[in-house]
Design a protein around this motif. Structure first.
Motif, PDB file in Angstrom:
ATOM      1  N   TYR A 165       4.131   2.402  13.591  1.00  0.00           N
ATOM      2  CA  TYR A 165       4.402   1.029  13.172  1.00  0.00           C
ATOM      3  C   TYR A 165       3.210   0.147  13.513  1.00  0.00           C
ATOM      4  CZ  TYR A 165       7.172  -3.276  12.620  1.00  0.00           C
ATOM      5  OH  TYR A 165       7.653  -4.514  12.216  1.00  0.00           O
ATOM      6  N   LEU A 166       2.866  -0.761  12.580  1.00  0.00           N
ATOM      7  CA  LEU A 166       1.822  -1.756  12.794  1.00  0.00           C
ATOM      8  C   LEU A 166       0.470  -1.090  13.070  1.00  0.00           C
ATOM      9  CD1 LEU A 166       1.672  -4.893  12.830  1.00  0.00           C
ATOM     10  CD2 LEU A 166       1.750  -4.751  15.319  1.00  0.00           C
ATOM     11  N   VAL A 167       0.008  -0.345  12.099  1.00  0.00           N
ATOM     12  CA  VAL A 167      -1.242   0.389  12.269  1.00  0.00           C
ATOM     13  C   VAL A 167      -2.197   0.095  11.112  1.00  0.00           C
ATOM     14  CG1 VAL A 167      -0.231   2.229  13.654  1.00  0.00           C
ATOM     15  CG2 VAL A 167      -0.227   2.430  11.150  1.00  0.00           C
ATOM     16  N   THR A 168      -3.399   0.599  11.243  1.00  0.00           N
ATOM     17  CA  THR A 168      -4.459   0.406  10.264  1.00  0.00           C
ATOM     18  C   THR A 168      -4.762   1.731   9.559  1.00  0.00           C
ATOM     19  OG1 THR A 168      -6.173   0.970  11.858  1.00  0.00           O
ATOM     20  CG2 THR A 168      -5.472  -1.349  11.763  1.00  0.00           C
ATOM     21  N   PRO A 169      -5.515   1.689   8.466  1.00  0.00           N
ATOM     22  CA  PRO A 169      -5.950   2.948   7.853  1.00  0.00           C
ATOM     23  C   PRO A 169      -6.776   3.808   8.809  1.00  0.00           C
ATOM     24  CG  PRO A 169      -6.228   1.137   6.309  1.00  0.00           C
ATOM     25  CD  PRO A 169      -5.872   0.517   7.630  1.00  0.00           C
ATOM     26  N   GLU A 170      -7.542   3.163   9.697  1.00  0.00           N
ATOM     27  CA  GLU A 170      -8.333   3.928  10.661  1.00  0.00           C
ATOM     28  C   GLU A 170      -7.426   4.694  11.622  1.00  0.00           C
ATOM     29  OE1 GLU A 170     -10.674   1.057   8.656  1.00  0.00           O
ATOM     30  OE2 GLU A 170      -8.834   0.733   9.821  1.00  0.00           O
ATOM     31  N   HIS A 171      -6.340   4.069  12.053  1.00  0.00           N
ATOM     32  CA  HIS A 171      -5.365   4.785  12.880  1.00  0.00           C
ATOM     33  C   HIS A 171      -4.744   5.925  12.088  1.00  0.00           C
ATOM     34  CE1 HIS A 171      -1.427   5.719  14.627  1.00  0.00           C
ATOM     35  NE2 HIS A 171      -1.973   5.398  15.788  1.00  0.00           N
ATOM     36  N   THR A 172      -4.449   5.673  10.820  1.00  0.00           N
ATOM     37  CA  THR A 172      -3.847   6.703   9.983  1.00  0.00           C
ATOM     38  C   THR A 172      -4.770   7.916   9.879  1.00  0.00           C
ATOM     39  OG1 THR A 172      -2.588   5.073   8.716  1.00  0.00           O
ATOM     40  CG2 THR A 172      -2.994   7.194   7.655  1.00  0.00           C
ATOM     41  N   ILE A 192       2.812  -8.893   1.875  1.00  0.00           N
ATOM     42  CA  ILE A 192       3.027 -10.312   1.605  1.00  0.00           C
ATOM     43  C   ILE A 192       2.638 -10.577   0.158  1.00  0.00           C
ATOM     44  CG2 ILE A 192       2.378 -12.663   2.218  1.00  0.00           C
ATOM     45  CD1 ILE A 192       1.737 -11.674   5.021  1.00  0.00           C
ATOM     46  N   LEU A 193       3.603 -10.968  -0.655  1.00  0.00           N
ATOM     47  CA  LEU A 193       3.348 -11.230  -2.069  1.00  0.00           C
ATOM     48  C   LEU A 193       2.869 -12.671  -2.238  1.00  0.00           C
ATOM     49  CD1 LEU A 193       6.499  -9.411  -3.480  1.00  0.00           C
ATOM     50  CD2 LEU A 193       4.131  -8.621  -3.644  1.00  0.00           C
ATOM     51  N   GLU A 194       1.647 -12.904  -1.799  1.00  0.00           N
ATOM     52  CA  GLU A 194       1.059 -14.236  -1.789  1.00  0.00           C
ATOM     53  C   GLU A 194      -0.450 -14.103  -2.029  1.00  0.00           C
ATOM     54  OE1 GLU A 194       0.092 -17.640  -2.085  1.00  0.00           O
ATOM     55  OE2 GLU A 194       2.176 -17.690  -1.340  1.00  0.00           O
ATOM     56  N   THR A 195      -0.967 -14.857  -2.981  1.00  0.00           N
ATOM     57  CA  THR A 195      -2.383 -14.755  -3.312  1.00  0.00           C
ATOM     58  C   THR A 195      -3.251 -15.772  -2.589  1.00  0.00           C
ATOM     59  OG1 THR A 195      -2.068 -16.192  -5.237  1.00  0.00           O
ATOM     60  CG2 THR A 195      -1.889 -13.805  -5.597  1.00  0.00           C
ATOM     61  N   ASP A 196      -2.674 -16.848  -2.091  1.00  0.00           N
ATOM     62  CA  ASP A 196      -3.463 -17.850  -1.383  1.00  0.00           C
ATOM     63  C   ASP A 196      -3.769 -17.339   0.027  1.00  0.00           C
ATOM     64  OD1 ASP A 196      -3.229 -20.372   0.680  1.00  0.00           O
ATOM     65  OD2 ASP A 196      -4.323 -20.882  -1.159  1.00  0.00           O
ATOM     66  N   PRO A 197      -5.051 -17.207   0.392  1.00  0.00           N
ATOM     67  CA  PRO A 197      -5.400 -16.638   1.700  1.00  0.00           C
ATOM     68  C   PRO A 197      -4.791 -17.392   2.877  1.00  0.00           C
ATOM     69  CG  PRO A 197      -7.338 -16.726   0.291  1.00  0.00           C
ATOM     70  CD  PRO A 197      -6.256 -17.495  -0.420  1.00  0.00           C
ATOM     71  N   GLY A 198      -4.814 -18.726   2.822  1.00  0.00           N
ATOM     72  CA  GLY A 198      -4.275 -19.508   3.925  1.00  0.00           C
ATOM     73  C   GLY A 198      -2.796 -19.293   4.114  1.00  0.00           C
ATOM     74  N   ASP A 241      -5.971  -8.849   8.071  1.00  0.00           N
ATOM     75  CA  ASP A 241      -6.271  -8.147   6.826  1.00  0.00           C
ATOM     76  C   ASP A 241      -6.199  -6.635   6.989  1.00  0.00           C
ATOM     77  OD1 ASP A 241      -6.655 -10.672   5.847  1.00  0.00           O
ATOM     78  OD2 ASP A 241      -8.839 -10.531   5.706  1.00  0.00           O
ATOM     79  N   ALA A 242      -6.281  -6.151   8.221  1.00  0.00           N
ATOM     80  CA  ALA A 242      -6.197  -4.713   8.470  1.00  0.00           C
ATOM     81  C   ALA A 242      -4.766  -4.203   8.496  1.00  0.00           C
ATOM     82  CB  ALA A 242      -6.891  -4.372   9.789  1.00  0.00           C
ATOM     83  N   VAL A 243      -3.827  -5.036   8.951  1.00  0.00           N
ATOM     84  CA  VAL A 243      -2.459  -4.538   9.140  1.00  0.00           C
ATOM     85  C   VAL A 243      -1.449  -5.142   8.163  1.00  0.00           C
ATOM     86  CG1 VAL A 243      -2.831  -3.938  11.557  1.00  0.00           C
ATOM     87  CG2 VAL A 243      -1.994  -6.215  10.991  1.00  0.00           C
ATOM     88  N   PHE A 244      -1.910  -5.993   7.241  1.00  0.00           N
ATOM     89  CA  PHE A 244      -1.048  -6.540   6.200  1.00  0.00           C
ATOM     90  C   PHE A 244      -1.671  -6.259   4.839  1.00  0.00           C
ATOM     91  CE2 PHE A 244       0.141  -8.931   9.885  1.00  0.00           C
ATOM     92  CZ  PHE A 244       1.481  -9.273   9.719  1.00  0.00           C
ATOM     93  N   ALA A 245      -0.834  -6.072   3.842  1.00  0.00           N
ATOM     94  CA  ALA A 245      -1.289  -6.027   2.449  1.00  0.00           C
ATOM     95  C   ALA A 245      -0.871  -7.339   1.795  1.00  0.00           C
ATOM     96  CB  ALA A 245      -0.645  -4.847   1.723  1.00  0.00           C
ATOM     97  N   GLU A 249      -1.246  -8.307  -7.277  1.00  0.00           N
ATOM     98  CA  GLU A 249      -0.660  -6.976  -7.330  1.00  0.00           C
ATOM     99  C   GLU A 249      -1.712  -5.883  -7.203  1.00  0.00           C
ATOM    100  OE1 GLU A 249       1.874  -6.639 -10.722  1.00  0.00           O
ATOM    101  OE2 GLU A 249       3.374  -8.003  -9.875  1.00  0.00           O
ATOM    102  N   ALA A 250      -2.877  -6.091  -7.811  1.00  0.00           N
ATOM    103  CA  ALA A 250      -3.939  -5.092  -7.728  1.00  0.00           C
ATOM    104  C   ALA A 250      -4.430  -4.932  -6.293  1.00  0.00           C
ATOM    105  CB  ALA A 250      -5.091  -5.458  -8.651  1.00  0.00           C
ATOM    106  N   ALA A 251      -4.552  -6.052  -5.579  1.00  0.00           N
ATOM    107  CA  ALA A 251      -5.036  -5.999  -4.198  1.00  0.00           C
ATOM    108  C   ALA A 251      -4.023  -5.305  -3.292  1.00  0.00           C
ATOM    109  CB  ALA A 251      -5.319  -7.411  -3.699  1.00  0.00           C
ATOM    110  N   ILE A 252      -2.748  -5.587  -3.510  1.00  0.00           N
ATOM    111  CA  ILE A 252      -1.719  -4.959  -2.682  1.00  0.00           C
ATOM    112  C   ILE A 252      -1.660  -3.464  -2.962  1.00  0.00           C
ATOM    113  CG2 ILE A 252       0.773  -4.824  -2.313  1.00  0.00           C
ATOM    114  CD1 ILE A 252       0.813  -7.888  -2.658  1.00  0.00           C
ATOM    115  N   ARG A 253      -1.705  -3.088  -4.231  1.00  0.00           N
ATOM    116  CA  ARG A 253      -1.698  -1.658  -4.562  1.00  0.00           C
ATOM    117  C   ARG A 253      -2.916  -0.957  -3.950  1.00  0.00           C
ATOM    118  NH1 ARG A 253       0.533   2.356  -8.051  1.00  0.00           N
ATOM    119  NH2 ARG A 253      -0.506   4.225  -7.297  1.00  0.00           N
ATOM    120  N   LYS A 254      -4.068  -1.595  -4.011  1.00  0.00           N
ATOM    121  CA  LYS A 254      -5.272  -1.000  -3.433  1.00  0.00           C
ATOM    122  C   LYS A 254      -5.113  -0.803  -1.935  1.00  0.00           C
ATOM    123  CE  LYS A 254     -10.281  -1.676  -3.062  1.00  0.00           C
ATOM    124  NZ  LYS A 254     -11.428  -2.555  -3.422  1.00  0.00           N
TER     125      LYS A 254
END
Length: 293
Positions: A165-172, A192-198, A241-245, A249-254
């Motif tokens: 739980y709560l890990v990064t791709p590097e941990h994976t 998080i289905l939100e495109t605004d960075p803030g 940015d490491a532990v949340f997507a 939609e393209a960014a989240i899928r990536k």
């Protein structure tokens, strides 16, 4: 020592993507219909598994299993301090008798902050697994919420794999190295289905706050290249940015695919929208299933 399973049955059962939810573990009898309806839709949407948050037990899986025919349901995680091994084994046997092959017992040591008896967690987990062996709970139907190398080794040798739980791709990637090819690796990832960075990072920091008070998680971040500064003020942008997507939609899928590329067999997706943990964000689950199609 119990050998880890070699036939890949659990990987096939849970599929590539699942949903992590605390709301789906509700014990309110008035919500059983709502839970059943949501589980049936998740199965129809193509998710292979549901992971129940909030230190769930086998009994919490029953309404979801009864409403579906193929969906796997697992605990993520069941605290070894909250539920004794004998009770866990009895619960497993009951659910297995009613719904063979579809329940997965996810276990973990939780945190000292939440368990007064928290002592020598690794040794306690080994003893717990010994008791489950004696009670007949098969190793290929249990997973460990493993973060550190020793517990990942235990997940490899005494369970079917790990649900970190709560890990990064590097941990994976590191977890994959320790587990080897066969065991299941199914990290949780917050979406998080939100495109605004803030706005996205504000939502993320609200979700992350409790975890930054728990040494098991913060120590894991420090092991994987983050600094003490990354843990301040709700978490640095780099940590968020490491532990949340988040993003379009393209960014989240990536981002989800990055975990798969790092070695994940399955990704357990948790929607973060600022709402109650008891809520069922069904529209978000639909949107995510569409972007995964």
């Amino acid at each position: 020592m119990t050998d880890s399973p070699a036939d890949g049955a659990l990987k096939r059962s849970v599929g590539r993507h699942g949903i992590w939810s605390a709301g789906l573990r509700s014990e309110d009898p008035a919500r059983r219909g709502e839970l059943a309806e949501a589980a049936a839709e998740l199965e129809q949407l193509g998710y292979g598994a549901v992971w129940l948050g909030g230190s769930s037990a086998a009994r919490h899986a029953l309404p979801l299993l009864e409403a579906t025919s193929t969906l796997a349901v697992g605990t993520s995680i069941q605290s070894i301090w909250q539920y004794d091994a004998a009770g866990s084994a009895a619960g497993f046997a009951e659910v297995e008798g009613a719904h063979p092959g579809r329940f997965v017992l996810g276990l973990g040591v939780s945190h000292a902050k939440f368990a007064e008896q928290y002592r020598r967690p690794y040794s306690a987990l080994v003893a717990y697994l010994d008791e489950l062996d004696e009670a007949g709970v098969p190793s290929d139907r249990r997973l460990l919420a493993a973060l550190g190398p020793r517990t990942l080794g235990l997940a490899r040798d005494r369970a079917a794999g790990s649900i970190p739980y709560l890990v990064t791709p590097e941990h994976t990637a590191r977890a994959r190295e320790i587990l080897g090819e066969v065991p299941l690796l199914a990290p949780e990832l917050k979406v998080i289905l939100e495109t605004d960075p803030g706005r996205a990072r504000t939502l993320a920091r609200g979700s992350l706050a409790i975890y930054l008070t728990l040494p098991n998680y913060t120590d894991n971040f420090l092991r994987h290249g983050f600094t003490e500064d990354d843990l301040l003020d709700g978490g640095s942008d780099r940590l968020i940015d490491a532990v949340f997507a988040w993003g379009d939609e393209a960014a989240i899928r990536k981002r989800i695919d990055t975990f798969v590329a790092a070695g994940a067999d399955h990704v357990a997706l948790q929607v973060v929208d600022g709402g109650s943990r008891e809520a069922l964000p069904r529209e978000a689950w639909r949107r995510i299933s569409s972007l995964l199609a």
